[in-house]
Design an enzyme around this catalytic site. Structure first.
Site, short mmCIF file in Angstrom:
data_model
loop_
_atom_site.label_atom_id
_atom_site.label_comp_id
_atom_site.label_asym_id
_atom_site.label_seq_id
_atom_site.Cartn_x
_atom_site.Cartn_y
_atom_site.Cartn_z
N HIS A 130 6.26 3.59 7.43
CA HIS A 130 7.24 4.56 6.89
C HIS A 130 8.18 5.37 7.56
CE1 HIS A 130 5.10 8.51 7.94
NE2 HIS A 130 3.85 7.53 7.54
N ASP A 131 9.42 5.23 7.19
CA ASP A 131 10.54 5.97 7.75
C ASP A 131 10.68 5.21 9.42
OD1 ASP A 131 10.70 8.39 6.00
OD2 ASP A 131 8.64 8.49 6.64
N GLY A 186 4.74 4.95 11.46
CA GLY A 186 5.62 5.64 10.86
C GLY A 186 6.72 6.32 11.82
#
Length: 268
Positions: A125-126, A143
């Site tokens: 994520h991100d 992430g």
């Protein structure tokens, strides 16, 4: 909305609200969620799951059992509206997983153009992933990591959260990267050190022998200083007169980061 020129296998599930562009091919047993938006010429060969608020650029190809736009592997995630944006002409091979962003990380995972994600690769994520990057089999990116253009991430390699991999860097197979890797750097070993510069990648970019010598000399100089890497990089940047790739490396070293840098192995 499904374009009239798209080809959809009878066993595929396309939820209401999904956008399927012209000349897309959705193969057997694929599942395309209601917020997915596929550009023109996207191919999902079979058993592909695309969920969440996910945008996929033109001519991207996705192989069986890939999971795209799934929930982040973050215990803080509570179903917030976050996104995944994937650019054009990516090749996403079997069993690759790419997660949505999180609110805490800015709400978006971003993938550029022309990347190759080999079997079992994971993008957390991100993350911010640039263009023309190769992620070899089972490479795992945690992430919030930043992977810049043209990097190569070796098989079974891992990159810790918030780390930055500079443009054109090569991460050796099996490396566990827990610090920033400067542009055109080369890493080796399970807990890697900086093993030099990525000569192969630089030559492919057209850097001549004089340029290679200048880059190596600058990297050797900045890490040999007793004043600290950032302090000496600032001095070198102020002095000026460097090869363009040396300036890029110095800018990388001087940028804000929560990580330290991989350094050359200390001599005994």
């Amino acid at each position: 909305m499904i374009d009239q020129n798209a080809k959809i296998h009878a066993s595929a599930v396309i939820e209401d609200g999904a956008v399927i562009g012209a000349n897309c091919e959705i193969g057997p047993f694929c599942h395309i969620g209601s917020q997915a938006r596929l550009g023109s010429g996207v191919i999902c060969y079979s058993h592909v799951a695309i969920m969440g608020d996910t945008e996929i650029g033109d001519e991207t190809r996705i192989w069986p059992h890939a999971s795209i736009g799934s929930h982040p592997q973050d215990l803080k995630y509570a179903g917030e509206d976050t996104k995944l944006v994937i650019g054009k002409r990516n090749m996403i091979r079997e069993s690759t997983s790419i997660s949505l962003g999180t609110v805490q990380g800015g709400g978006i995972t971003q993938i550029g153009d022309g990347n190759l994600f080999m079997i079992g690769a994971h993008i957390g994520h991100d993350c911010i992933v640039g263009n023309n990057i190769v992620f070899a089999n089972n490479a795992a990116i945690s992430g919030h990591a930043v992977i810049e253009d043209g990097a190569i991430i070796g098989g079974q390699a891992g990159v810790i959260q918030f780390a930055r991999i500079g443009r054109g860097a090569m991460i050796g197979a099996g490396s566990m990267v827990a610090a920033d890797v400067l542009p055109y750097g080369l890493t080796m070993a399970e807990r890697p050190h900086l093993a030099g510069i990525n000569y192969v990648g630089l030559k492919r970019r057209g850097v001549d022998k004089d340029g290679l010598r200048a880059i190596k000399a600058a990297v050797d100089e900045v890490f040999a200083s007793s004043e600290g890497v950032r302090a000496h990089a600032e001095q070198m940047k102020t002095a000026g007169g460097h090869h363009e790739y040396v300036n890029e490396i110095l800018d990388f070293l001087l940028a804000d980061s929560s990580k330290s840098f991989l350094t050359p192995k200390a001599e005994k």
